[in-house]
Design a protein around this motif. Sequence first.
Motif, PDB file in Angstrom:
ATOM      1  N   ALA A 121     -28.463 -29.477  62.940  1.00  0.00           N
ATOM      2  CA  ALA A 121     -28.471 -29.717  64.382  1.00  0.00           C
ATOM      3  C   ALA A 121     -29.015 -31.108  64.691  1.00  0.00           C
ATOM      4  N   HIS A 140     -26.902 -34.035  66.662  1.00  0.00           N
ATOM      5  CA  HIS A 140     -27.341 -34.700  67.895  1.00  0.00           C
ATOM      6  C   HIS A 140     -27.490 -36.203  67.698  1.00  0.00           C
ATOM      7  N   GLU A 163     -31.142 -26.930  73.437  1.00  0.00           N
ATOM      8  CA  GLU A 163     -29.705 -26.728  73.596  1.00  0.00           C
ATOM      9  C   GLU A 163     -29.359 -26.261  75.011  1.00  0.00           C
ATOM     10  N   SER A 193     -23.386 -26.886  72.200  1.00  0.00           N
ATOM     11  CA  SER A 193     -24.771 -26.616  72.567  1.00  0.00           C
ATOM     12  C   SER A 193     -24.976 -25.149  72.934  1.00  0.00           C
ATOM     13  N   ARG A 241     -25.167 -23.244  69.693  1.00  0.00           N
ATOM     14  CA  ARG A 241     -26.450 -23.454  69.020  1.00  0.00           C
ATOM     15  C   ARG A 241     -27.582 -22.730  69.761  1.00  0.00           C
ATOM     16  N   ALA A 242     -27.530 -22.761  71.081  1.00  0.00           N
ATOM     17  CA  ALA A 242     -28.560 -22.056  71.848  1.00  0.00           C
ATOM     18  C   ALA A 242     -28.566 -20.571  71.493  1.00  0.00           C
TER      19      ALA A 242
END
Length: 314
Positions: free
Chosen positions: A211, A215, A260, A287, A290-291
Amino acid sequence: MPAPTRRSFLTLGALGGLHLLCGCTDEHEHTPGKAAEDADRPLRLRQLAATDTLLADYAAVLAASPADADRLGDLREDVLQHREALAQSLPSPSPTAAGTGTARSVADLAASERRTAGLRLADLTAASPALARTLASVAASGAAHAAALGDTGPLTEDASPSPSTSPAALPAADAAALQSALAAEHAAVYGYGVVGAFLPIGPQREDGRAAYAAHQARRDAWQRLLTTGGVSPTAAAPGYRLPFPVKDATTATQLAAHLETQLTAAYADLCATTTLRPRAATALRESALRAAHWGADLPALPGLTPTDPTPAAG
């Protein structure tokens, strides 16, 4: 989906006065005029029909497998909220005749969620700014549903452009929205540096590293795009204040989930731009996924649902 928890919003603020953008709410969502509403009508009707077909698939799977009712109930409630959002401004948003659902298993339903999420993106570029934000958010939610049900394949209508197709010049409004997204990515990179320091060696730490790298790559891509468009990119702040103390793996994963969630709001705003929609929708979806991976209680409309601030650490 993860067990329901109090939905909260990251208040990761930069020391020295830099403030990250707040989450998008219905109050400040772009309000289309009459012409935009009329132009959106065919898109909304098409998306409502797709939603009703998906709801029929849920009904079919629930009828065939009542034991999955608890597992599927929350996801179906999300789809009903998607329908309500897509029906906004239509005079008669009653359900269309979707017929009998064709899905017979959870795997079929997962494929239907993924396919429908792809259809949201098919109308993205033709939609008004307000509807584009909704479509991108609904697509992100659908992708998260599919993943939760075991289907992580690509969306069939994902039209994200390659870097070579990006415009050389950015409209001022698009550049401003991209600067806000870049500021949020700067904060995410900083935050994941903290997250990684507290994750144990093994799969969790590898996920954190992946991650962090993603980013960094997104941050660098936005910087290049702004520079190419003749705009000076927003610089990272010297430091950022965390919303709560991070002292172990549990609080580290909570911070990752908040980071996220913060980004879904930034990318929902970016989806209203004229030149960056497909890229913004992809970033919003990533996102959101991933959250959910980090345990966030993902709302039905990622990036558009109001959230409560999290107290900052003392």
